[in-house]
Design a protein around this motif. Structure first.
Motif, PDB file in Angstrom:
ATOM      1  N   ALA A  65      58.942  29.916  65.146  1.00  0.00           N
ATOM      2  CA  ALA A  65      59.203  28.582  64.608  1.00  0.00           C
ATOM      3  C   ALA A  65      58.650  27.520  65.546  1.00  0.00           C
ATOM      4  CB  ALA A  65      60.692  28.363  64.405  1.00  0.00           C
ATOM      5  N   ARG A  66      58.358  26.370  64.955  1.00  0.00           N
ATOM      6  CA  ARG A  66      57.970  25.166  65.692  1.00  0.00           C
ATOM      7  C   ARG A  66      58.992  24.104  65.333  1.00  0.00           C
ATOM      8  NH1 ARG A  66      54.262  20.557  65.198  1.00  0.00           N
ATOM      9  NH2 ARG A  66      54.025  21.003  62.983  1.00  0.00           N
ATOM     10  N   PHE A  67      59.725  23.651  66.340  1.00  0.00           N
ATOM     11  CA  PHE A  67      60.809  22.687  66.136  1.00  0.00           C
ATOM     12  C   PHE A  67      60.269  21.284  66.385  1.00  0.00           C
ATOM     13  CE2 PHE A  67      62.608  26.727  67.356  1.00  0.00           C
ATOM     14  CZ  PHE A  67      63.600  26.910  66.413  1.00  0.00           C
ATOM     15  N   ILE A  68      60.385  20.421  65.362  1.00  0.00           N
ATOM     16  CA  ILE A  68      59.805  19.082  65.423  1.00  0.00           C
ATOM     17  C   ILE A  68      60.880  18.012  65.565  1.00  0.00           C
ATOM     18  CG2 ILE A  68      58.342  17.418  64.195  1.00  0.00           C
ATOM     19  CD1 ILE A  68      57.219  20.019  62.697  1.00  0.00           C
ATOM     20  N   ARG A  69      61.939  18.110  64.740  1.00  0.00           N
ATOM     21  CA  ARG A  69      63.046  17.141  64.751  1.00  0.00           C
ATOM     22  C   ARG A  69      64.361  17.903  64.672  1.00  0.00           C
ATOM     23  NH1 ARG A  69      63.011  13.351  59.947  1.00  0.00           N
ATOM     24  NH2 ARG A  69      64.482  12.269  61.248  1.00  0.00           N
ATOM     25  N   PRO A  70      65.381  17.472  65.428  1.00  0.00           N
ATOM     26  CA  PRO A  70      66.672  18.161  65.365  1.00  0.00           C
ATOM     27  C   PRO A  70      67.486  17.746  64.138  1.00  0.00           C
ATOM     28  CG  PRO A  70      66.799  16.343  66.910  1.00  0.00           C
ATOM     29  CD  PRO A  70      65.367  16.408  66.444  1.00  0.00           C
ATOM     30  N   SER A  71      68.454  18.557  63.807  1.00  0.00           N
ATOM     31  CA  SER A  71      69.422  18.248  62.746  1.00  0.00           C
ATOM     32  C   SER A  71      70.812  18.291  63.358  1.00  0.00           C
ATOM     33  CB  SER A  71      69.329  19.266  61.606  1.00  0.00           C
ATOM     34  OG  SER A  71      68.051  19.218  61.014  1.00  0.00           O
ATOM     35  N   SER A  72      71.745  17.545  62.752  1.00  0.00           N
ATOM     36  CA  SER A  72      73.099  17.413  63.273  1.00  0.00           C
ATOM     37  C   SER A  72      74.136  17.654  62.188  1.00  0.00           C
ATOM     38  CB  SER A  72      73.298  16.005  63.850  1.00  0.00           C
ATOM     39  OG  SER A  72      72.354  15.730  64.838  1.00  0.00           O
ATOM     40  N   PHE A  73      75.378  17.797  62.612  1.00  0.00           N
ATOM     41  CA  PHE A  73      76.508  17.982  61.707  1.00  0.00           C
ATOM     42  C   PHE A  73      76.478  16.926  60.600  1.00  0.00           C
ATOM     43  CE2 PHE A  73      81.203  16.900  61.159  1.00  0.00           C
ATOM     44  CZ  PHE A  73      81.417  17.876  60.198  1.00  0.00           C
ATOM     45  N   GLY A  74      76.608  17.403  59.365  1.00  0.00           N
ATOM     46  CA  GLY A  74      76.634  16.515  58.206  1.00  0.00           C
ATOM     47  C   GLY A  74      75.287  16.268  57.570  1.00  0.00           C
ATOM     48  N   ASP A  75      74.184  16.610  58.253  1.00  0.00           N
ATOM     49  CA  ASP A  75      72.859  16.420  57.660  1.00  0.00           C
ATOM     50  C   ASP A  75      72.677  17.371  56.478  1.00  0.00           C
ATOM     51  OD1 ASP A  75      72.174  14.535  59.565  1.00  0.00           O
ATOM     52  OD2 ASP A  75      70.927  15.903  60.758  1.00  0.00           O
ATOM     53  N   LEU A  76      71.968  16.918  55.501  1.00  0.00           N
ATOM     54  CA  LEU A  76      71.575  17.751  54.373  1.00  0.00           C
ATOM     55  C   LEU A  76      70.083  17.986  54.509  1.00  0.00           C
ATOM     56  CD1 LEU A  76      72.501  19.157  51.784  1.00  0.00           C
ATOM     57  CD2 LEU A  76      71.959  17.064  50.551  1.00  0.00           C
ATOM     58  N   VAL A  77      69.698  19.245  54.667  1.00  0.00           N
ATOM     59  CA  VAL A  77      68.288  19.585  54.844  1.00  0.00           C
ATOM     60  C   VAL A  77      67.822  20.434  53.673  1.00  0.00           C
ATOM     61  CG1 VAL A  77      68.421  19.428  57.366  1.00  0.00           C
ATOM     62  CG2 VAL A  77      68.766  21.648  56.249  1.00  0.00           C
ATOM     63  N   GLU A  78      66.523  20.437  53.445  1.00  0.00           N
ATOM     64  CA  GLU A  78      65.923  21.268  52.406  1.00  0.00           C
ATOM     65  C   GLU A  78      64.944  22.229  53.063  1.00  0.00           C
ATOM     66  OE1 GLU A  78      64.178  18.540  49.591  1.00  0.00           O
ATOM     67  OE2 GLU A  78      65.987  18.640  48.375  1.00  0.00           O
ATOM     68  N   ILE A  79      65.020  23.475  52.638  1.00  0.00           N
ATOM     69  CA  ILE A  79      64.111  24.496  53.151  1.00  0.00           C
ATOM     70  C   ILE A  79      63.229  24.955  51.993  1.00  0.00           C
ATOM     71  CG2 ILE A  79      63.880  26.759  54.230  1.00  0.00           C
ATOM     72  CD1 ILE A  79      66.776  26.331  55.307  1.00  0.00           C
ATOM     73  N   LYS A  80      61.941  24.679  52.107  1.00  0.00           N
ATOM     74  CA  LYS A  80      60.984  25.181  51.119  1.00  0.00           C
ATOM     75  C   LYS A  80      60.438  26.489  51.676  1.00  0.00           C
ATOM     76  CE  LYS A  80      56.738  24.352  48.637  1.00  0.00           C
ATOM     77  NZ  LYS A  80      55.546  23.524  48.490  1.00  0.00           N
ATOM     78  N   SER A  81      60.651  27.561  50.936  1.00  0.00           N
ATOM     79  CA  SER A  81      60.213  28.893  51.349  1.00  0.00           C
ATOM     80  C   SER A  81      59.128  29.356  50.396  1.00  0.00           C
ATOM     81  CB  SER A  81      61.387  29.873  51.317  1.00  0.00           C
ATOM     82  OG  SER A  81      62.449  29.392  52.118  1.00  0.00           O
TER      83      SER A  81
END
Length: 148
Positions: A65-81
């Protein structure tokens, strides 16, 4: 090739003391996203497609993986696979995790289609033609939320 989008709400327990997602948890999210993508492609839940195809599983043999921006508690993220490659007995997946519409992580994984051998172990097996056809399809399923 087949793609699927998974929505994940970041939970308190996903985070480290700094308040950002502890990086191994991203790989748990990606594992769930792969299972969700295959369930969407096959039209059945993982417990059913494991039995339907008579396989022991789809173990990972490579990831990164390449980590660009962090995520925190409560964030809603989308994963396109997206399925990016089909081998004889393996397939590759590219995951793109978006936070607030911006790319936050790029990850990849390679998995192997395995069956049980006569000694109770596992061995690779060719991807069935039906699986190959379904994973080659140009389709995008409806979004699903990991916590559903």
């Amino acid at each position: 090739m087949f793609t699927n989008t998974t929505r994940v709400e970041i939970q308190f327990g996903d985070c480290d003391p700094a308040g950002i997602v502890y990086y191994p948890n991203y790989f748990r999210f990606f594992d769930n996203a792969t299972a969700g993508m295959l369930s969407a492609a096959f039209g059945m839940h993982k417990r059913n497609w494991l039995q339907h195809y008579g396989i022991a599983g789809i173990p990972m043999v490579d990831t990164g993986a390449r980590f660009i921006r962090p995520s925190s508690f409560g964030d809603l993220v989308e994963i396109k696979s997206e399925i990016t490659e089909l081998g004889r007995s393996s397939f590759s997946v590219q995951h793109s995790l978006f936070k607030d519409g911006e790319l936050a992580i790029e990850a990849h994984e390679k998995r192997v289609w395995v069956v049980r051998d006569d000694q109770g172990g596992i061995r690779s097996a060719p991807l069935p033609d039906q699986v190959r056809q379904l994973l080659s399809a140009e389709a995008e399923s409806a979004e699903r939320t990991e916590n559903d």
